[in-house]
Scaffold this motif. Structure first.
Motif, PDB file in Angstrom:
ATOM      1  N   ILE A  87      38.034  45.689  42.858  1.00 28.12           N
ATOM      2  CA  ILE A  87      38.004  44.356  43.466  1.00 28.12           C
ATOM      3  C   ILE A  87      36.919  43.510  42.812  1.00 28.12           C
ATOM      4  CG2 ILE A  87      37.400  43.126  45.595  1.00 28.12           C
ATOM      5  CD1 ILE A  87      38.889  45.376  47.116  1.00 28.12           C
ATOM      6  N   ALA A  88      35.739  44.094  42.586  1.00 26.67           N
ATOM      7  CA  ALA A  88      34.652  43.354  41.934  1.00 26.67           C
ATOM      8  C   ALA A  88      35.044  42.952  40.519  1.00 26.67           C
ATOM      9  CB  ALA A  88      33.382  44.199  41.914  1.00 26.67           C
ATOM     10  N   GLU A  91      37.571  40.089  40.822  1.00 29.92           N
ATOM     11  CA  GLU A  91      36.911  38.850  41.244  1.00 29.92           C
ATOM     12  C   GLU A  91      36.106  38.247  40.100  1.00 29.92           C
ATOM     13  OE1 GLU A  91      34.717  40.044  44.723  1.00 29.92           O
ATOM     14  OE2 GLU A  91      36.383  39.523  46.066  1.00 29.92           O
ATOM     15  N   LEU A  94      38.594  36.647  37.762  1.00 28.35           N
ATOM     16  CA  LEU A  94      39.098  35.411  38.346  1.00 28.35           C
ATOM     17  C   LEU A  94      38.055  34.299  38.243  1.00 28.35           C
ATOM     18  CD1 LEU A  94      41.311  33.918  39.909  1.00 28.35           C
ATOM     19  CD2 LEU A  94      40.283  34.775  42.018  1.00 28.35           C
ATOM     20  N   ALA A  95      36.798  34.614  38.509  1.00 28.02           N
ATOM     21  CA  ALA A  95      35.737  33.607  38.393  1.00 28.02           C
ATOM     22  C   ALA A  95      35.597  33.143  36.949  1.00 28.02           C
ATOM     23  CB  ALA A  95      34.415  34.181  38.900  1.00 28.02           C
ATOM     24  N   ARG A  98      38.539  30.833  36.202  1.00 32.74           N
ATOM     25  CA  ARG A  98      38.341  29.525  36.839  1.00 32.74           C
ATOM     26  C   ARG A  98      37.304  28.701  36.084  1.00 32.74           C
ATOM     27  NH1 ARG A  98      38.337  31.118  43.274  1.00 32.74           N
ATOM     28  NH2 ARG A  98      40.599  31.308  43.461  1.00 32.74           N
TER      29      ARG A  98
END
Length: 109
Positions: A87-88, A91, A94-95, A98
């Motif tokens: 998950i980390a 994330e 994804l960051a 973005r």
């Protein structure tokens, strides 16, 4: 009457004792084989909610066998650590995606 009850009680205790130790042939009760978990956790795939709900640990005289509980908790802890790391990682990816999208759409465009 008292003597009759006393003798009857001695006979009953002797009969139960002989039945437990196996009578006159000297055979002693064999040890019961240890129970194994009824629904062990799958080894070939990650553990799911249904696996945990179906898991039944065998009972012993004073609760659950500590080694079985330790095995299950160790496996669940390792799987949770793997999922947290994944998950980390997702994330962070994804960051990064973005941030790259925001930089590509900068104020001059």
């Amino acid at each position: 009457m008292f003597w009759f009850l006393l003798i009857a009680m001695v006979v009953v205790v002797a009969a139960v004792t002989l039945a437990v130790i196996g009578g006159s042939d000297g055979a002693v009760l064999s040890d019961a084989s240890p129970e194994l978990p009824v629904d062990p956790l799958p080894a070939a795939r990650p553990v799911g909610r249904a696996d945990i709900e179906a898991l039944r640990l065998p009972m012993v005289v004073r609760g659950y066998r500590m080694s079985d509980v330790d095995d299950v908790l160790g496996r669940l802890g390792a799987e949770l650590a793997e999922r947290d790391a994944r998950i980390a990682e997702l994330e962070a990816a994804l960051a990064g995606a973005r941030a790259a999208a925001v930089n590509d759409e900068g104020p001059g465009r």
